[in-house]
Design a protein around this motif. Structure first.
Motif, short mmCIF file in Angstrom:
data_model
loop_
_atom_site.label_atom_id
_atom_site.label_comp_id
_atom_site.label_asym_id
_atom_site.label_seq_id
_atom_site.Cartn_x
_atom_site.Cartn_y
_atom_site.Cartn_z
N PRO A 162 4.44 -7.63 -14.36
CA PRO A 162 3.15 -7.44 -15.05
C PRO A 162 1.95 -7.45 -14.11
O PRO A 162 1.04 -8.25 -14.25
N VAL A 163 1.97 -6.56 -13.11
CA VAL A 163 0.81 -6.48 -12.21
C VAL A 163 0.35 -5.03 -12.10
O VAL A 163 1.12 -4.09 -12.31
N ILE A 164 -0.93 -4.88 -11.76
CA ILE A 164 -1.51 -3.57 -11.51
C ILE A 164 -1.77 -3.44 -10.01
O ILE A 164 -1.99 -4.46 -9.36
N PRO A 165 -1.75 -2.25 -9.44
CA PRO A 165 -1.60 -0.99 -10.14
C PRO A 165 -0.15 -0.71 -10.54
O PRO A 165 0.79 -1.17 -9.90
N SER A 190 -9.52 -4.72 -9.54
CA SER A 190 -8.25 -4.97 -8.84
C SER A 190 -8.23 -4.20 -7.52
O SER A 190 -8.18 -2.97 -7.50
N PRO A 191 -8.27 -4.93 -6.39
CA PRO A 191 -8.36 -4.25 -5.09
C PRO A 191 -7.21 -3.30 -4.83
O PRO A 191 -7.39 -2.22 -4.26
N TYR A 192 -6.01 -3.67 -5.27
CA TYR A 192 -4.84 -2.82 -4.98
C TYR A 192 -4.86 -1.57 -5.88
O TYR A 192 -4.32 -0.54 -5.51
N ASP A 243 3.55 -1.88 -6.39
CA ASP A 243 3.35 -2.42 -5.05
C ASP A 243 2.70 -1.34 -4.18
O ASP A 243 3.36 -0.39 -3.74
N SER A 244 1.41 -1.51 -3.95
CA SER A 244 0.60 -0.41 -3.41
C SER A 244 1.10 0.18 -2.10
O SER A 244 1.15 1.41 -1.96
N ARG A 275 -6.32 -0.46 -17.58
CA ARG A 275 -5.33 -1.23 -18.35
C ARG A 275 -6.07 -2.10 -19.37
O ARG A 275 -6.85 -2.97 -18.99
N TYR A 288 5.08 -13.49 -1.48
CA TYR A 288 5.08 -12.05 -1.23
C TYR A 288 4.86 -11.75 0.26
O TYR A 288 5.41 -10.81 0.81
N1 LIG Z 1 1.32 -6.44 -3.65
C1 LIG Z 1 0.80 -5.87 -4.90
C2 LIG Z 1 -0.25 -6.79 -5.47
C3 LIG Z 1 -0.67 -6.42 -6.87
C4 LIG Z 1 -1.51 -7.51 -7.51
O1 LIG Z 1 -1.55 -8.65 -7.01
N2 LIG Z 1 -2.21 -7.16 -8.58
C5 LIG Z 1 -3.05 -8.11 -9.28
C6 LIG Z 1 -4.44 -7.55 -9.50
S1 LIG Z 1 -5.22 -7.08 -8.02
C7 LIG Z 1 -2.49 -8.36 -10.68
O2 LIG Z 1 -2.07 -7.45 -11.34
N3 LIG Z 1 -2.49 -9.62 -11.13
C8 LIG Z 1 -2.01 -9.96 -12.43
C9 LIG Z 1 -2.92 -9.47 -13.53
O3 LIG Z 1 -4.05 -9.03 -13.24
O4 LIG Z 1 -2.51 -9.52 -14.68
C10 LIG Z 1 0.23 -4.48 -4.59
O5 LIG Z 1 -0.11 -4.21 -3.42
O6 LIG Z 1 0.19 -3.65 -5.50
#
Ligand SMILES: N[C@@H](CCC(=O)N[C@@H](CS)C(=O)NCC(=O)O)C(=O)O
Length: 332
Positions: free
Chosen positions: A50-53, A13-15, A65-66, A35, A296
């Motif tokens: 439900p997103v990381i980080p 996950s880049p963020y 939200d990074s 995770r 976004y």
């Molecule tokens: N704008 C958010 C983007 C976060 C995002 O898109 N995360 C992705 C992984 S890089 C994610 O969690 N996608 C759903 C998943 O993997 O379940 C940030 O900068 O943190």
């Protein structure tokens, strides 16, 4: 309660890796938590979406939200600052970070799911990271499902038959430009990392560890590769540079990548969201680009413009933005 932050994330996950690199640079006590299926309940307890980080502060506050989360932590831990003191350079760093989060992510996501070799490697790594103890047969099955789901989602960043060759062409054009810029400095704005480095690196760490982009970086961009290695554990080696020192190799990146591609795309995307369009087509550097709008990014363009408005004396910045073909960063 311990005195450390917890970062729920993934190497894929880049963020997530962007935020981890930031915590490492700042030397803020933290724990990296992959995770997995087994900590899903703990994750859900804190995650609003439900997103990381997902970062959980020592007092239990959850942050997602990074970019805004790093800015919040930066306010509480200002040293070493990740933004140059010069407000024009600080805005350029924010602009580049926005470009990396939104446009460089197209390179990463497209290449990760375009070719068999990358699909197989990525789906396998994601599957195992979710359940590290899985047996081979279950791993294969989970990887096949992830491969199918993710290859069906590339449209999300605009990867489709029309745009794919263009995405690859812009990545391959950016490689020598970034390599030239990083040939004589350790980080994008000088001898210490900036907000832009963290954003760009999150995407490039993933591209470096994915087969096709990794091979291209290793073969064609040795200085970029050294920077990708450096950013795993970044440290201040000196000061930020001035615009006159950075301009020769940074202006072409701003002009060709940010001014000609990212900003017109971002503005067209925001207009499509505002009009409620299902799909939009815009002209980018002489090519038609068609995709479903990305919600976004309209929000983050507005945040970028608010940063522009907050610069008190805009005279130096305006001159740089016009020269580098990025005046649209200020207004449409
Ligand atoms: N704008 C958010 C983007 C976060 C995002 O898109 N995360 C992705 C992984 S890089 C994610 O969690 N996608 C759903 C998943 O993997 O379940 C940030 O900068 O943190």
């Amino acid at each position: 309660m311990t005195g450390e932050y917890r970062i729920f994330g993934s190497e894929m996950s880049p963020y997530s890796v962007k935020v981890r690199s930031y915590f490492r640079y700042k030397q803020i006590p933290h724990r990296w938590i992959l995770r997995t299926a087994s900590n899903a309940a703990e994750f859900s307890k804190y995650a609003k979406i439900p997103v990381i980080p997902l970062v959980v502060a020592p007092d239990g506050k959850s942050l997602q939200d990074s970019t805004p989360l790093m800015e919040e932590i930066e306010a509480a831990h200002p040293e070493p600052a990740i933004q140059p003191a010069d407000p024009a350079l600080a805005f350029l760093s924010a602009l580049l970070e926005e470009f990396t989060d939104e446009w460089a992510n197209k390179w990463m996501f497209h290449y990760r799911w375009a070719r068999d070799v990358d699909q197989i490697a990525s789906a396998g790594r994601i599957a195992l990271s979710i359940a590290p103890a899985m047996e081979e047969a279950a791993w294969r099955e989970a990887a096949a499902k992830i491969r199918e789901r993710m290859t069906g989602r590339v449209w999300f960043v605009g990867s489709n038959a029309q745009n794919a060759p263009f995405i690859e062409q812009t990545f391959q054009a950016a490689l020598p430009q970034l390599d030239a810029h990083l040939a004589s400095r350790s980080y994008l704005f000088g001898a210490r990392p900036s907000l832009a480095d963290f954003g760009l690196w999150g995407q490039f760490y993933c591209m470096w560890t994915d087969p096709t982009t990794g091979a291209l970086i290793e073969a064609r961009a040795p200085h970029l590769l050294a920077w990708a290695q450096r950013m795993l554990w970044p440290r201040a080696e000196g000061e930020f540079e001035t615009w006159s020192a950075l301009e020769r190799t940074l202006a072409p990146i701003l002009r060709d990548q940010v001014g000609k591609l990212f900003l017109p795309w971002s503005i067209a995307n925001a207009a499509a969201i505002a009009s409620g369009a299902e799909e939009f087509t815009t002209r980018l550097d002489g090519r038609d680009w068609t995709q479903k709008p990305q919600k976004y990014h309209a929000k983050s363009l507005a945040a970028l413009r608010a940063k522009y408005q907050a610069v008190e004396d805009k005279s130096a910045l305006d001159g740089i933005l016009v020269d580098a073909g990025c005046a649209q960063a200020a207004h449409a």
